[in-house]
Design a protein around this motif. Structure first.
Motif, PDB file in Angstrom:
ATOM      1  N   UNK A  20       0.831  -1.196  -0.014  1.00 30.12           N
ATOM      2  CA  UNK A  20       0.035  -0.042  -0.035  1.00 30.12           C
ATOM      3  C   UNK A  20       0.756   1.418  -0.043  1.00 30.12           C
ATOM      4  N   UNK A  21       2.044   1.276   0.714  1.00 28.28           N
ATOM      5  CA  UNK A  21       2.924   2.304   0.713  1.00 28.28           C
ATOM      6  C   UNK A  21       3.406   2.541  -0.357  1.00 28.28           C
ATOM      7  N   UNK A  22       3.939   1.573  -1.189  1.00 30.98           N
ATOM      8  CA  UNK A  22       4.689   2.049  -2.259  1.00 30.98           C
ATOM      9  C   UNK A  22       3.621   2.090  -3.455  1.00 30.98           C
ATOM     10  N   UNK A  23       2.454   1.552  -3.571  1.00 30.25           N
ATOM     11  CA  UNK A  23       1.552   2.133  -4.342  1.00 30.25           C
ATOM     12  C   UNK A  23       1.138   3.622  -4.310  1.00 30.25           C
ATOM     13  N   UNK A  24       1.077   4.028  -3.117  1.00 29.71           N
ATOM     14  CA  UNK A  24       0.824   5.488  -2.870  1.00 29.71           C
ATOM     15  C   UNK A  24       1.947   6.595  -3.081  1.00 29.71           C
ATOM     16  N   UNK A  25       3.047   5.948  -3.321  1.00 31.75           N
ATOM     17  CA  UNK A  25       4.239   6.691  -3.555  1.00 31.75           C
ATOM     18  C   UNK A  25       4.973   7.111  -2.000  1.00 31.75           C
ATOM     19  N   UNK A  26       4.413   6.492  -0.996  1.00 27.31           N
ATOM     20  CA  UNK A  26       5.168   6.886   0.120  1.00 27.31           C
ATOM     21  C   UNK A  26       6.472   5.927   0.622  1.00 27.31           C
ATOM     22  N   UNK A  27       6.621   4.949  -0.163  1.00 22.95           N
ATOM     23  CA  UNK A  27       7.669   3.935   0.054  1.00 22.95           C
ATOM     24  C   UNK A  27       8.394   3.717  -1.340  1.00 22.95           C
ATOM     25  N   UNK A  28       9.775   3.360  -1.108  1.00 27.43           N
ATOM     26  CA  UNK A  28      10.565   3.208  -2.299  1.00 27.43           C
ATOM     27  C   UNK A  28       9.894   1.789  -3.191  1.00 27.43           C
ATOM     28  N   UNK A  29       9.678   1.791  -4.287  1.00 27.28           N
ATOM     29  CA  UNK A  29       9.073   0.805  -5.170  1.00 27.28           C
ATOM     30  C   UNK A  29      10.102  -0.284  -5.056  1.00 27.28           C
ATOM     31  N   UNK A  30      11.448  -0.201  -4.771  1.00 24.99           N
ATOM     32  CA  UNK A  30      12.423  -1.242  -4.886  1.00 24.99           C
ATOM     33  C   UNK A  30      12.699  -2.075  -3.448  1.00 24.99           C
ATOM     34  N   UNK A  31      13.144  -0.981  -2.569  1.00 27.62           N
ATOM     35  CA  UNK A  31      13.445  -1.498  -1.276  1.00 27.62           C
ATOM     36  C   UNK A  31      12.497  -1.167  -0.280  1.00 27.62           C
ATOM     37  N   UNK A  32      11.375  -0.586  -0.289  1.00 27.92           N
ATOM     38  CA  UNK A  32      10.258  -0.629   0.472  1.00 27.92           C
ATOM     39  C   UNK A  32      10.577   0.422   1.674  1.00 27.92           C
ATOM     40  N   UNK A  33      11.639   1.390   1.637  1.00 26.88           N
ATOM     41  CA  UNK A  33      12.098   2.272   2.622  1.00 26.88           C
ATOM     42  C   UNK A  33      10.931   3.551   2.394  1.00 26.88           C
ATOM     43  N   UNK A  34      10.559   3.987   3.714  1.00 26.70           N
ATOM     44  CA  UNK A  34       9.657   5.266   3.571  1.00 26.70           C
ATOM     45  C   UNK A  34      10.714   6.301   3.157  1.00 26.70           C
ATOM     46  N   UNK A  35       9.822   7.167   2.103  1.00 24.64           N
ATOM     47  CA  UNK A  35      10.778   8.304   1.282  1.00 24.64           C
ATOM     48  C   UNK A  35      10.455   9.497   1.920  1.00 24.64           C
TER      49      UNK A  35
END
Ligand SMILES: [Zn+2]
Length: 68
Positions: A20-35
């Motif tokens: 969910x966080x990746x799809x909303x742009x809140x997390x990195x699409x590759x590593x999943x870290x919060x951006x």
């Protein structure tokens, strides 16, 4: 050179692979870290959410050379 691929160079994942966080742009699409506000926009991934078409504007960590 073979090594760790930067998040900024990773290909876009399938919609179904996004959290969910990746799809909303809140997390990195590759590593999943919060951006926070520091990610770079990578594009839009199309998919289905149930029967509905859904889009995810995904972001990744910036390349290491960026900034500073
Ligand atoms: Zn990352």
């Amino acid at each position: 050179m073979i090594g760790i691929v930067d998040c900024a160079d990773m290909p876009l994942p399938e919609f179904s692979e996004l959290s969910r966080d990746q799809a909303s742009g809140r997390a990195c699409l590759a590593c999943g870290e919060p951006l926070g506000g520091g990610g770079i926009y990578r594009g839009t991934v199309w998919g289905f959410y149930g029967k509905a078409v859904a889009t995810a504007r995904v972001r990744s960590c910036p390349p290491p050379a960026a900034g500073r």
